[in-house]
Design an enzyme around this catalytic site. Structure first.
Site, PDB file in Angstrom:
ATOM      1  CB  SER A 150      -0.638   0.084   1.208  1.00  0.00           C
ATOM      2  OG  SER A 150      -1.640   1.449   1.248  1.00  0.00           O
ATOM      3  CE1 TYR A 163      -3.817  -1.667   5.825  1.00  0.00           C
ATOM      4  CE2 TYR A 163      -3.506   0.500   4.792  1.00  0.00           C
ATOM      5  CZ  TYR A 163      -3.686  -0.774   4.658  1.00  0.00           C
ATOM      6  OH  TYR A 163      -3.637  -1.275   3.217  1.00  0.00           O
TER       7      TYR A 163
END
Length: 264
Positions: A150, A163
């Site tokens: 990501s 995250y």
């Protein structure tokens, strides 16, 4: 993204079984990027093992694409061992896609168990599956591991500590594998998407609050969708055997950076 040639030409993997389709394993295949990736690889000629926790979803997907469904929880050692057994002695492509974000709390208010869950799925799950399937990828003679990272693995943002820490972990595990396996017939790649509008990612993060999930993409012209990322993954996974795409960062045109997104 250019159209992919047929699977045997792409992988160049030696085979003693002329009629055998190359085999791909995709984790987190029950929805979103994982399901889209399974479809792309199937269209490219792979037999796809669709792995995820939700049996009904992956069974439907496997039936649709002529693949196989294997119920797997990447946070469970026994479940991952069963996946490796089901995949068999040779795997040509592994897509470590299982992951997720589960909160948006500031570090000062972090729930350690939520962070633990985030790390377990995004990092340790990747490690478990890679470790279990690596011998079969080596047997392939031209194996490919694609880890789905990501842009959160590159840039920190407020409320995303759990995250972003996990996705930074995904990136570093990928880089470490690249160094450790440099003399093995296995390529190590990362595809790192930015803003992707899928049916579940933000909804899970906001604990089912649809209005908050929708607000993430409000006004953004043409965010990425799962199919865009799946196309990139399939391209990375199907380069000639001597080509390693170390990392590919893919964002919608509207997203110049993590904090700079055009909205109308």
């Amino acid at each position: 993204m250019s159209e992919h040639p047929t699977a045997p030409e792409r992988t160049g993997a030696p085979s003693a079984e002329p009629d055998r389709r190359p085999l791909a394993v995709v984790t987190g295949a029950s929805s979103g990027i994982g399901a889209a990736t399974a479809r792309h690889l199937a269209r490219a000629g792979f037999e796809v093992v669709c792995a995820a926790r939700r049996a009904e979803r992956i069974e439907e997907l496997a039936a649709e694409i002529g693949g196989r469904a294997v119920v797997c929880d990447v946070t469970d050692d026994a479940s991952v061992a069963a996946l490796a057994e089901a995949a068999g002695p040779r795997v040509d492509v592994l897509v470590n896609n299982a992951g997720g974000a589960f909160d948006l709390s500031p570090v000062a208010e972090a729930e350690v168990e939520v962070w633990r869950r985030t790390y377990d799925v995004n990092v340790l799950g990747l490690v478990r599956v890679t470790r279990a399937l690596l011998p079969a990828l080596v047997v392939s003679g031209a194996g490919v591991i694609v880890n789905v990272g990501s842009t959160a693995g590159r840039v920190a943002y407020e409320g995303g500590g759990g995250y972003t820490a996990a996705k930074h972990g995904t990136k570093v595990v990928t880089q470490t594998l690249r160094l450790e396996l440099f003399d093995q017939p296995v390529r190590i790649c990362e595809v790192a998407p930015g803003m992707v509008h899928t049916e579940e990612f933000s909804l899970v993060r906001f604990e089912g609050d649809q209005s908050k999930a929708d607000a993430v993409y409000a006004g953004v012209p043409d965010p990425l969708v799962a199919d865009d990322v799946a196309d990139a993954i399939a391209w990375v996974a199907t380069r000639p055997p001597h080509v390693n795409i170390d990392e590919l960062v893919i964002k919608p045109r509207a997203q110049a950076a993590q904090h700079k997104v055009h909205r109308v």
